[in-house]
Design an enzyme around this catalytic site. Structure first.
Site, PDB file in Angstrom:
ATOM      1  N   ASP A   1      34.125 -81.619 123.430  1.00 42.44           N
ATOM      2  CA  ASP A   1      33.882 -82.775 124.277  1.00 42.44           C
ATOM      3  C   ASP A   1      32.972 -82.377 125.436  1.00 42.44           C
ATOM      4  O   ASP A   1      33.192 -81.348 126.078  1.00 42.44           O
ATOM      5  CB  ASP A   1      35.224 -83.297 124.802  1.00 42.44           C
ATOM      6  CG  ASP A   1      35.097 -84.594 125.545  1.00 42.44           C
ATOM      7  OD1 ASP A   1      34.564 -85.551 124.975  1.00 42.44           O
ATOM      8  OD2 ASP A   1      35.533 -84.660 126.711  1.00 42.44           O
TER       9      ASP A   1
ATOM     10  N   GLU B   1      29.139 -82.571 122.153  1.00 41.18           N
ATOM     11  CA  GLU B   1      28.311 -83.499 122.910  1.00 41.18           C
ATOM     12  C   GLU B   1      27.437 -82.699 123.875  1.00 41.18           C
ATOM     13  O   GLU B   1      27.939 -82.152 124.859  1.00 41.18           O
ATOM     14  CB  GLU B   1      29.191 -84.475 123.686  1.00 41.18           C
ATOM     15  CG  GLU B   1      29.990 -85.410 122.792  1.00 41.18           C
ATOM     16  CD  GLU B   1      30.862 -86.349 123.591  1.00 41.18           C
ATOM     17  OE1 GLU B   1      30.740 -87.570 123.430  1.00 41.18           O
ATOM     18  OE2 GLU B   1      31.670 -85.859 124.389  1.00 41.18           O
TER      19      GLU B   1
END
Length: 879
Positions: free
Chosen positions: A484, A514
Site C-alpha cells: 500500500d 502503489e
C-alpha cells in the site's frame, strides 16, 4: 497527477474515531540528532549559541554541553543522507564516548539556544543517531519470540528505555499477571529475557516500558504488545508466544500444500479479493465459516467453485486485501452488530446507507488498512481470535487455495499504522517514542497517507517490514506481496526485502504496489522512493494509472456531471458520446491521446517502446505525456500492473453506468465491461482484476466502500444479481453526488439480468484462456515486446474507439501461433481495419472465441485483407 490514495485517506481518517492518528507532541522536537557528533536545528539564528542539555527523571540536569555552530551547510556526505536538511547548518558535539551517549539517549534530551531574540528550547528527534549507534548490532539479534538453545526467549528493541519488564499472563484475558525484569544489551539497545519451553504456544505477555516520551513531555511507563508478535489474544490486547514450526500451529494438509513453485512475473494474473466479501453472503458456506479464513476450505461452495473455474481458465494469483492484524473491527463476536435492512426499501433510497452507518463502527466489516501488528493474521477472520486458531485457519486458507491451483498474495500496509503516540493502540511509539514514524519539522508524526506515516527509511522500521514479510513467506506460504502506498517507502528498503525473500525462501516472490508520488517524501525529497519512475529495472511492479484512466475515463476525484461527461475508451469517448454531441478539436485530441496511452499499456508501459503518436510522430514511450509526467516508465513488462478497477473508487460496472449513454442496453453494458477487461487481459505485463468485475459487480455507485459494510460490498458468485441499486451509498463519501446517482439507481432499465452477468463471467474466462494459450500474450521481456508488438492503426487518421494490436510469434518458443492480431472495438457500431498485404494470409478467430461464450464475436470476419469486428467486441485472430 491522478492517483488513488484519496479514497484510502478518507477511509483511514475516520476508521478509528477513538484514536488520534497523529497526536501533537507536548514538547516540540525541531532539532534532529544525525550522527554522534552532529545535530541540526533548522531555522536557527546565525548569532545563537546552543547547548545540549540532558535531564533525568527527577528533572536533575546531568549534562549541559555547548555545541559548535557552523556557518556552512551540512557536509556533502550528510546532505546526501538527509537531503531535506541539506541547507541546515550543522551543530557539532565534541567527541563523546559511547557509554556517555548511551546514557544520555535514555534521558530527556533538549537543545537550548540563546540569541538576540531570546532563549528557546526544543526537543530532539533521535531516529538517525539511534540507527548509527544501535542498528548494526541490533540487526544480528532475533527479535520477538524465539527458541534459543532449547529455551524460550523474548527480545525487544528499546534503546531509549530506562527499564523494560516482561508482564506475563496464564491466559488471554482476566488472569493474574507476573512481572520480571529484562536485561539490556548496550551495544544493540535490545532487552532480553528467557523462560522454559512451557511458554511455547501458551504464554501471553506484554512489555512494560519506562522512558522519556516527548509526545507526553515526561517520563512515562506504558505497556505494549510485541511489534514482532507471532500470536495475539482477542482484539490484540496481549501477545502470545508462538512457535510457528510446532505441530499445534499446522492444519491438515499444511506440509503438502505449503508452497507452490514461483512463476515468471509476466505469467502472473492477479485477482483482488477481500476475505470477508468472499463468503459473508454465500449461503453455500456453513454459517460459522462465512466471512472467515475457513470459507476457502469449503471446496464445493459457490465461491470456491468460481475461483477454481477461474484458475482452470488461467488465473494464477489471489490478492487478499490486508490480512494482517488491524484495528477497526472488534474481534469479539459478542460485540458485533449488524444493520437491519428491509429488502423492500427503494433502490435509490437513503434508508439502507443510514442503517449501515448506524452500526458501521460496530459491524464486522472493514478493508483493514489500519494495521496494528504486521506479522500476525487478523483475528476477526478466524473462528476464534484467541490463541493459535487464527494461525491454523490462515494456513488452511493458503493450503486450500494452493490446492485449487491459485497462489496467494497478501496486501501489506507498511506505510502507516492505525495510530501513533504513547497513548495509541499501536505498540511502536509505546516502546521507542518517535522512532518508527516520519516526523515533521516540529516533531509531529506526518500523516500524508491520512494515518500515522511510518518511516521505513529508519533501519529498524525497515527491518520490521522485512522480518514480517519473511514470516508470511516462510511460515504461511505466501507467494507475493502488494504494498500500500509504496511510494512512501525507500526503494532501497524494497530491494532489500526482495533480496531477503529470495535468500530465505529460495523462491522469487513477486512484489508490487502503489508507486504514487506525493506528500512529504514527494520527488525523492527525503530518500529515493519506491515510486513509478524509480522502479525501472528493479523487477518490482507498480500500478499504472495511465491505462486505467484512459480506459475508464476521468480521474479518481471527478464529481457531479463530470463523472458522466469524462468518458474513457471502454465507455465511448468520442465514439459514443454520453450526451450525443460529436467530439471535435481538443476533445478528439484527448480521445486519441488516451488511445495512445492504452497502446503503451498494451505494450507493457515500457519507457523504451517506440510508437507513432496521434499526430503521426514516432516517439519513445517516455516521451508521451500523462499530465506532467512521462506516460511510460517501466524497463521490463513485469514492472507494470495493468488494471481498470480495484477496491478503491467505483467498480468498473458502476463507472460505466455513469458514462455509457443512458439508452445503452444492459447486454451492451456487459459488452463494454468485457472490452475494458480485455485491455487488461491482453496487456503485456501483469494483469490485475478486481473480484466480481467478471460478474458486473456493483457497489451501488459507492466510491469508497472501506467501511460500507457487507450490504454495499456483497458478491453473488452464482451470478443471479450484481448488487446494483441497493440504495444510495453512504452520504459521507457520496452525498454530493446523490443528485446524479438517484435517477440512475431508480431507473429499472439499468438493472442487468442474471443472463447478462453469467455471459460476462463466461466471456471473461475466454479472455483468460486466450492469454494463457500462447506466450504471445505474455511476452517475457522488453526485448521480445519491442521486437514483436506493433500497432498498425495509429496516427491522425485512426478511428476513435478502435485499437488494433499485432504480435509476431515467428520463432517464439512454445507459441502455437505464428502471429496474432487483436482488434478492440469500443464503438456502438461495427469497425473495420484493412491490413496491408494480408489478402492471402490464413487468419482465423482464436479457438477460445470460436468455442467460447460470446456468440457475437463469432460473427467477426476476415475477408480479402479486411478485418470486421462487431460493436463493443474484442476479436483475436491468429494464424
Amino acid at each position: 497527477m491522478a492517483v488513488k490514495w484519496g479514497a484510502i485517506c478518507v477511509s483511514l481518517c475516520v476508521a478509528l474515531p477513538a484514536f488520534a492518528a497523529n497526536p501533537a507532541p507536548v514538547e516540540a522536537a525541531q532539532a534532529i540528532w544525525l550522527t554522534p557528533d552532529t545535530l541540526v536545528w533548522p531555522g536557527l539564528p546565525v548569532d545563537a549559541t546552543v547547548a545540549l542539555q540532558v535531564r533525568d527523571a527527577s528533572g536533575k540536569q546531568i549534562a549541559d554541553v555547548p555545541l559548535a555552530a557552523s556557518a556552512h551547510e551540512l557536509p556533502r556526505t550528510l546532505a546526501a543522507r538527509f537531503p531535506w536538511l541539506a541547507a541546515a547548518h550543522p551543530l557539532t558535539l565534541a567527541k563523546t564516548d559511547r557509554a556517555t551517549l548511551d546514557g544520555w539517549l535514555r534521558q530527556h534530551v533538549q537543545l537550548v539556544q540563546n540569541a538576540a531574540a531570546g532563549r528557546q528550547t526544543t526537543g530532539v528527534q533521535l531516529a538517525p543517531v539511534l540507527d548509527t549507534l544501535y542498528a548494526q548490532a541490533a540487526q544480528r539479534v532475533t527479535l520477538g519470540p524465539a527458541l534459543v538453545k532449547g529455551r524460550a526467549q523474548l527480545a525487544v528493541w528499546a534503546p531509549t528505555a530506562q527499564s523494560v519488564e516482561l508482564v506475563t499472563y496464564t491466559g488471554p484475558r482476566g488472569e493474574g499477571e507476573h512481572v520480571q525484569a529484562m536485561q539490556r544489551d548496550a551495544a544493540s539497545g535490545v532487552w532480553r529475557t528467557a523462560g522454559p519451553r512451557s511458554w511455547i504456544n501458551r504464554l501471553y505477555y506484554r512489555y512494560r516500558v519506562t522512558g522519556y516520551s516527548f509526545q507526553a513531555g515526561s517520563f512515562i511507563t506504558r505497556e505494549a504488545t510485541d511489534p514482532y508478535s507471532s500470536g495475539l489474544s482477542q482484539n490484540s490486547e496481549r501477545s502470545l508466544f508462538v512457535d510457528l514450526n510446532s505441530a499445534a500451529t499446522q492444519p491438515v494438509r499444511w506440509t503438502a500444500n505449503r508452497y507452490l513453485p514461483s512463476i515468471k512475473p509476466t505469467d502472473i494474473s492477479l485477482y483482488e479479493l477481500h476475505i470477508r466479501d468472499f463468503s459473508i453472503s454465500d449461503a453455500s458456506v456453513p454459517a460459522a465459516h462465512r466471512g472467515k479464513y475457513l470459507a476457502f476450505s469449503n471446496t464445493h461452495s459457490d465461491g470456491m467453485r468460481h475461483l477454481t473455474s477461474l484458475a482452470q481458465a488461467g488465473l494464477t494469483h489471489i490478492h487478499l486485501l490486508p490480512p494482517a492484524d488491524f484495528s477497526s473491527v472488534n474481534e469479539d463476536p459478542a460485540h458485533i452488530d449488524s444493520p437491519r435492512i428491509d429488502p423492500n426499501w427503494p433502490g435509490d433510497g437513503e434508508q439502507q446507507q443510514a442503517e449501515v452507518m448506524r452500526v458501521h463502527d460496530r459491524d464486522g466489516f472493514n478493508w483493514g488498512y489500519d494495521p496494528l501488528h504486521y506479522a500476525t493474521p487478523e483475528g476477526s477472520y478466524a473462528t476464534s481470535a484467541d490463541g493459535l486458531t487464527r494461525i491454523r485457519e490462515f494456513r488452511a486458507m493458503v493450503a486450500d487455495l494452493h490446492r485449487s491451483g491459485l497462489r496467494v498474495v497478501t496486501d501489506m500496509v507498511f506505510n502507516h499504522t492505525a495510530d501513533s503516540g504513547s497513548d495509541g493502540r499501536t505498540p511502536l511509539d509505546r516502546i521507542v517514542p518517535g522512532y518508527y514514524y516520519r516526523l515533521d519539522a516540529d516533531g509531529r508524526t506526518t500523516d500524508s497517507t491520512c494515518c500515522a506515516n511510518t518511516a521505513t527509511e529508519h533501519a529498524m522500521m525497515a527491518r520490521l517490514m522485512i522480518d514480517s514479510l519473511r514470516a508470511w513467506a516462510v511460515h504461511y506460504g505466501v507467494d507475493g506481496f502488494r504494498f500500500d502506498l509504496m511510494g512512501h517507502q525507500p526503494l532501497a528498503a524494497m530491494q532489500a526485502a526482495k533480496a531477503e525473500l529470495r535468500r530465505s525462501t529460495g523462491r522469487d516472490l513477486y512484489l508490487y504496489g502503489e508507486g504514487w508520488d506525493f506528500g512529504e517524501v514527494e520527488h525523492d525529497r527525503r530518500f529515493v522512493q519506491a515510486r513509478q519512475a524509480n522502479l525501472a529495472g528493479t523487477g518490482i511492479g507498480s500500478f499504472s494509472d495511465r491505462q486505467r484512466d484512459a480506459v475508464r475515463g476521468g480521474g479518481y476525484n471527478d464529481n457531479g456531471a463530470d463523472i458522466a461527461r469524462h468518458q474513457g475508451f471502454a465507455n465511448g469517448q468520442c465514439a459514443t458520446p454520453h450526451d450525443g454531441v460529436p467530439c471535435t478539436g481538443e476533445q478528439l485530441a484527448d480521445a486519441l491521446h488516451a488511445q495512445d496511452l492504452i497502446r503503451l499499456g498494451l505494450a507493457g508501459n515500457l519507457a523504451g517502446f517506440q510508437m507513432r503518436d496521434a499526430a503521426g510522430k514516432v516517439m519513445r514511450g517516455d516521451a508521451f505525456r500523462y499530465h506532467d509526467a512521462p506516460a511510460a516508465y517501466a524497463r521490463e513488462p513485469g514492472e507494470t500492473i495493468t488494471y481498470v478497477s480495484a477496491h478503491d473508487n467505483e467498480t468498473l460496472f458502476d463507472i460505466n453506468q455513469y458514462k455509457l449513454p443512458l439508452n445503452t442496453s444492459t447486454a451492451d453494458r456487459a459488452r463494454a465491461q468485457i472490452v475494458a477487461l480485455a485491455t487488461v487481459a491482453f496487456s503485456q505485463g501483469v494483469p490485475f482484476f478486481h473480484a466480481g468485475d467478471e460478474l458486473l459487480r456493483s457497489k451501488s455507485l459507492d466510491r469508497n466502500t472501506f467501511d460500507a459494510g457487507d450490504w454495499f460490498n456483497r458478491i453473488d458468485w452464482r451470478g443471479e444479481h450484481n448488487n446494483w441499486a441497493v440504495g444510495l451509498p453512504p452520504k459521507a463519501d457520496n452525498g454530493s453526488n446523490w443528485p446524479v446517482m438517484q435517477p440512475l439507481l431508480a431507473n429499472p432499465a439499468l438493472q442487468v439480468s442474471g443472463a447478462d452477468i453469467r455471459w460476462t463471467r463466461e466471456t471473461f474466462k475466454d479472455l483468460l484462456r486466450i492469454r494463457t494459450s500462447s506466450p504471445l500474450f505474455h511476452l517475457p521481456d522488453a526485448a521480445a515486446i519491442t521486437r514483436r508488438v506493433s500497432f498498425p492503426d495509429v496516427g491522425p487518421n485512426q478511428q476513435p474507439g478502435v485499437i488494433v494490436m499485432r504480435i509476431d510469434g515467428r520463432g517464439l518458443s512454445g507459441s502455437p501461433f505464428a502471429e496474432a492480431l487483436l482488434m478492440f472495438n469500443a464503438r456502438a457500431d461495427a469497425a473495420t481495419f484493412v491490413l496491408a498485404n494480408s489478402e492471402r494470409q490464413p487468419w482465423r478467430l482464436h479457438p477460445a472465441q470460436v468455442s467460447g461464450a460470446d456468440a457475437v464475436v463469432k460473427t467477426a470476419s476476415f475477408v480479402a485483407g479486411q478485418f470486421t469486428v462487431p460493436a463493443r467486441t474484442v476479436a483475436v485472430w491468429v494464424r
